[in-house]
Design an enzyme around this catalytic site. Sequence first.
Site, short mmCIF file in Angstrom:
data_model
loop_
_atom_site.label_atom_id
_atom_site.label_comp_id
_atom_site.label_asym_id
_atom_site.label_seq_id
_atom_site.Cartn_x
_atom_site.Cartn_y
_atom_site.Cartn_z
N ASN A 1 0.87 -1.17 0.00
CA ASN A 1 0.00 0.00 0.00
C ASN A 1 0.91 1.22 0.00
OD1 ASN A 1 -1.75 2.07 0.51
ND2 ASN A 1 -2.68 1.15 2.32
N ARG B 1 -2.55 -2.06 -3.48
CA ARG B 1 -3.75 -1.24 -3.29
C ARG B 1 -3.62 -0.04 -4.22
NH1 ARG B 1 -5.20 3.00 1.40
NH2 ARG B 1 -7.38 3.28 0.86
N HIS C 1 -12.38 3.27 -0.05
CA HIS C 1 -12.40 2.27 1.03
C HIS C 1 -13.20 1.04 0.58
CE1 HIS C 1 -11.99 5.56 4.39
NE2 HIS C 1 -10.79 5.11 4.03
N GLY D 1 -11.94 5.38 10.32
CA GLY D 1 -10.51 5.39 10.65
C GLY D 1 -10.05 6.83 10.63
N GLY E 1 -9.23 8.28 7.76
CA GLY E 1 -10.24 8.56 6.73
C GLY E 1 -11.52 7.85 7.16
N ARG F 1 -9.68 15.78 7.15
CA ARG F 1 -10.49 16.21 6.00
C ARG F 1 -11.86 16.70 6.46
NH1 ARG F 1 -9.87 10.71 2.78
NH2 ARG F 1 -7.85 10.33 3.73
N ASP G 1 -6.10 12.49 16.16
CA ASP G 1 -6.17 11.14 16.71
C ASP G 1 -7.30 11.06 17.74
OD1 ASP G 1 -5.63 8.88 18.55
OD2 ASP G 1 -3.86 8.62 17.27
N ARG H 1 -7.88 9.11 20.14
CA ARG H 1 -7.51 8.89 21.54
C ARG H 1 -7.18 10.22 22.22
NH1 ARG H 1 -3.80 4.11 19.40
NH2 ARG H 1 -3.74 5.70 17.79
N GLU I 1 -13.65 0.29 15.50
CA GLU I 1 -13.36 -0.94 16.23
C GLU I 1 -13.05 -0.70 17.70
OE1 GLU I 1 -10.26 -3.04 14.05
OE2 GLU I 1 -11.29 -2.56 12.18
N GLU J 1 -7.95 -5.05 5.09
CA GLU J 1 -7.80 -4.78 3.66
C GLU J 1 -6.65 -5.57 3.05
OE1 GLU J 1 -8.12 -0.75 5.18
OE2 GLU J 1 -8.91 -0.15 3.23
P1 ADP Z 1 -6.32 4.77 8.53
O1 ADP Z 1 -6.17 3.36 8.00
O2 ADP Z 1 -7.41 5.57 7.90
O3 ADP Z 1 -5.04 5.52 8.68
P2 ADP Z 1 -7.13 3.50 11.01
O4 ADP Z 1 -8.26 2.65 10.58
O5 ADP Z 1 -5.87 2.84 11.44
O6 ADP Z 1 -6.83 4.67 10.01
O7 ADP Z 1 -7.66 4.40 12.23
C1 ADP Z 1 -6.90 5.42 12.78
C2 ADP Z 1 -7.75 6.11 13.84
O8 ADP Z 1 -8.17 5.14 14.80
C3 ADP Z 1 -7.02 7.22 14.60
O9 ADP Z 1 -7.83 8.39 14.66
C4 ADP Z 1 -6.88 6.62 15.99
O10 ADP Z 1 -6.95 7.56 16.98
C5 ADP Z 1 -8.07 5.72 16.07
N1 ADP Z 1 -7.86 4.72 17.12
C6 ADP Z 1 -6.96 3.74 17.15
N2 ADP Z 1 -7.02 3.06 18.31
C7 ADP Z 1 -7.99 3.66 19.05
C8 ADP Z 1 -8.54 3.46 20.35
N3 ADP Z 1 -8.10 2.50 21.15
N4 ADP Z 1 -9.55 4.27 20.75
C9 ADP Z 1 -10.01 5.25 19.95
N5 ADP Z 1 -9.53 5.49 18.73
C10 ADP Z 1 -8.54 4.72 18.28
#
Ligand code: ADP
Length: 398
Positions: A7, A92, A181, A211, A213, A242, A283, A285, A334, A385
């Site tokens: 990717n 990808r 996606h 995520g 995105g 975004r 993020d 978190r 998730e 993916e």
């Molecule tokens: P992408 O593939 O679009 O880069 P991901 O599917 O890996 O993104 O998701 C990233 C997002 O998931 C980030 O905003 C991150 O803060 C959030 N994230 C990851 N772990 C946790 C968690 N334990 N609690 C809340 N959000 C989380």
Amino acid sequence: MKVLVINSGSSSIKYQLLEPDTATVVASGVVQRIGESVGDGAPTIEHSCDGRTFEHDGPIADHAAGLRLVFELFTESGHDLAAEDLGAVGHRVVHGGEVFYEPTLVTDEVVRAIADLSTLAPLHNPANVTGIESARALLPDVPQVAVFDTAFFHQLPAAAKTYAIDAKTAAAHGIRKYGFHGTSHDYVSHRVAEFLGRDYADINQIVLHLGNGASASAVRGGRAVDTTMGLTPLEGLVMGTRSGDLDPGIIFHLIRAAGMDVGQVDDLLNRDSGLKGLSGVNDFRELGRLIDAGDAAATLAYDVYIHRLRRYIGAYLVALGRVDAITFTAGVGENDARVRADALAGLAGFGIEVDPERNAVRDRSARRISSDGAPVAVLVVPTNEELAIARASAALVG
Ligand code: ADP
């Protein structure tokens, strides 16, 4: 047979070597900050294999150099790619335009066509092409397969994919909703049918890929009938950086009143908007910590995020009429119980009830979080993916 999944982003390459039949990940890693001068000591490549981590420090000139170093790390970690039982390399590719909607064996002509689609995805397709060309040069005897993020939405109904602008202009420039996606929405919606023990073609679903995105889709009887992302991955939900949906008039206003040029508006909407633009962090978190500390900007950012998400859930409930499952996936979907609860709060009248205890459980497997007896199954299903790309690639090369 193993498949190497690549990717390739504008300044990064994520990869996994896996066995599609058993879903076993042999090795995985990420190359970061390609083309940047680095000096902060953070590794530019992290490679995990057999429970061990291997790192590379130092600048990486371009994607080809990055992949060469990855191949060396494979050898160092005991998996010489030239000697592995490598059946395919699966790439990808973000934008398939109107041209590609199936996993496609890479040829010179296919690479040219993916490059030609760069006008539709200027940040993504050139990086994908570079990744494909580098991998072809390093592994000339291994078939390369392109798997497109837009493919799952190829058959969106005309009413869902058509923008209400001058039809000739739209046709001349390939302007329509393509959706992104798709590999994730496809994989997760199939896993939902498996989890429920139902025929894929018999169920109606809403999939929420949240995520960094983020996108939502409505899937009727196995066919995507609507999705939030559009011509580009900028439309729809509020994302990490975004904006998602906005009045297009804002763009003219930024150009005329704020004196911005097109590149500045592009940067603003793609990189400095969404949660980051509203709260300073992208993020979830960190956003959660700020909200818990009483930060007003973070709270507003969260409220805007949930408001937009609920707007689309409502739209897709109406689009589908009957909904069998609503599924959360990707990093936020998730992991963030608060988002899941707030997204579906107060919808018992629609047969949607999230059970607080089930929702609070932290688990890596697919699970149901709706109350027993609620007509709509609410699920959390981890997306994968890489596995989907590996399986599609293996299926194509036989
Ligand atoms: P992408 O593939 O679009 O880069 P991901 O599917 O890996 O993104 O998701 C990233 C997002 O998931 C980030 O905003 C991150 O803060 C959030 N994230 C990851 N772990 C946790 C968690 N334990 N609690 C809340 N959000 C989380």
